[in-house]
Scaffold this active site. Structure first.
Site, PDB file in Angstrom:
ATOM      1  N   GLU A  31       1.326  -1.167   0.037  1.00 20.45           N
ATOM      2  CA  GLU A  31       0.471  -0.782  -0.053  1.00 20.45           C
ATOM      3  C   GLU A  31       0.809   1.585   0.129  1.00 20.45           C
ATOM      4  OE1 GLU A  31      -1.816   0.444   4.725  1.00 20.45           O
ATOM      5  OE2 GLU A  31      -1.243  -1.411   4.300  1.00 20.45           O
ATOM      6  N   LYS A 165      -5.138  -3.634  14.371  1.00 23.94           N
ATOM      7  CA  LYS A 165      -4.531  -3.137  16.082  1.00 23.94           C
ATOM      8  C   LYS A 165      -5.707  -3.564  17.400  1.00 23.94           C
ATOM      9  CE  LYS A 165      -3.317   0.471  12.674  1.00 23.94           C
ATOM     10  NZ  LYS A 165      -4.033  -0.369  11.196  1.00 23.94           N
TER      11      LYS A 165
END
Length: 316
Positions: A31, A165
């Site tokens: 990305e 996360k």
């Protein structure tokens, strides 16, 4: 030989990536959010180059993905990375944003979700990211669920990451992935990791220790007719990890403060991440770099194993 449509009007391939796909070499998509939004210039450029270097060291070709002039850049050159890194205000582009950015001919930094759209179009079967999005805490009221999870159900790409996360509801994230039939494989680990933390406290559905078996498992998923991703997780190195209980305590306190201040929606994630960074005195910076490097390296290794499998079965 690749079945990629190199003449696709929405894709601009670098010569290196085009050659790799045409000749059946392993390729790993990356990305560009880490370039445009991850770190200040020039650290962002140096980090992107370091990530590409570890993919190469494993024997694969990196294909950093961005959006510019109405097309996906499939394999950003050093000049592309430098330009994206030095330019302020490049928007973060998720899946829903792609049509408008492409139509306007602007720039966009790809997230996990939008990178998967591009990788799938380009015929790149592997993608590496430090961590994925997921179901947010309190999603039963807010309906805040990352587009990453939805895109996993649509893109035929193996995603290598260090889990999700800790600020997310990892239990609900795993439930969502199970409901959507997205396979989760933890490489050389029993637990589903949580980005900065080696364990989320939840066991992984599957543990595999051999890259060749991981590669076969990915291909079996697609041979069954599935058009969805396979999620491969690998925990952060032990020396760089942050204690799960410490992070959880910080997040709970920060979440209460965010609610008190009326911070919700898109602003909640960066608020909580900043709170964790402050409370850990910057240890998250080292941890973030660690998972960026380790996941890219593993993706390169697995992409090579997958290419070997295809060659052995005359499918490359």
């Amino acid at each position: 030989m690749s079945k990629t449509d190199f003449s696709h009007e929405l894709l601009r391939f670098s010569d290196e990536v085009k050659d790799a796909l045409h000749t059946g070499k392993p390729v790993v998509a990356l990305e560009s959010t880490v370039i445009a939004h991850g770190l200040p210039y020039p650290d962002n450029v140096a980090t992107a180059q370091k990530i590409e270097a570890v993919v190469r060291a494993e024997g694969a070709i990196p294909a950093t993905i961005g959006i510019e002039n109405g097309r996906f850049l499939i394999g950003m050159s050093d000049a592309d990375i430098e330009r994206f890194g030095a330019t302020n205000g490049i928007p973060k582009a998720s899946s829903r944003d792609i049509p408008v950015i492409l139509a306007q001919g602007g720039k966009g930094a790809t997230t996990v979700a939008s990178s998967l759209v591009a990788a799938d179009l380009a015929g790149i079967p592997f993608f590496a990211s430090a961590g994925i999005g997921g179901v947010h805490r309190g999603a039963e009221k807010s309906m805040d669920i990352s587009a990453d999870l939805v895109q996993f159900t649509r893109s035929r790409v193996a995603v290598v990451c260090a889990g999700a996360k800790s600020i997310l509801d990892l239990g609900l994230t795993l439930e969502y992935l199970e409901t959507q039939c997205v396979p989760i494989i933890s490489y050389q680990s029993d637990d589903f990791p949580a980005f900065y933390c080696r364990s989320s406290g939840f066991p992984s559905p599957h543990r595999l220790d051999d890259p060749a078996v991981v590669a076969r498992s990915i291909e079996m998923h697609w041979k069954l007719g599935n058009r969805s991703s396979v999620l491969i997780t690998h925990p952060i190195h032990e020396n760089d990890a942050i204690d799960k209980d410490e992070v959880e305590s910080i997040i709970r306190e920060a979440a209460l403060q965010a609610e008190h201040e009326g911070i919700r929606g898109p602003g909640a994630t960066p608020y909580l991440m900043r709170a964790v960074a402050r409370a850990t005195q910057g240890r998250t910076v080292k941890a973030n770099m660690s998972v960026l490097i380790s996941t890219a390296a593993l993706a390169g290794k697995l992409a090579c194993a997958h290419t070997d499998y295809l060659r052995q079965h005359n499918q490359a």
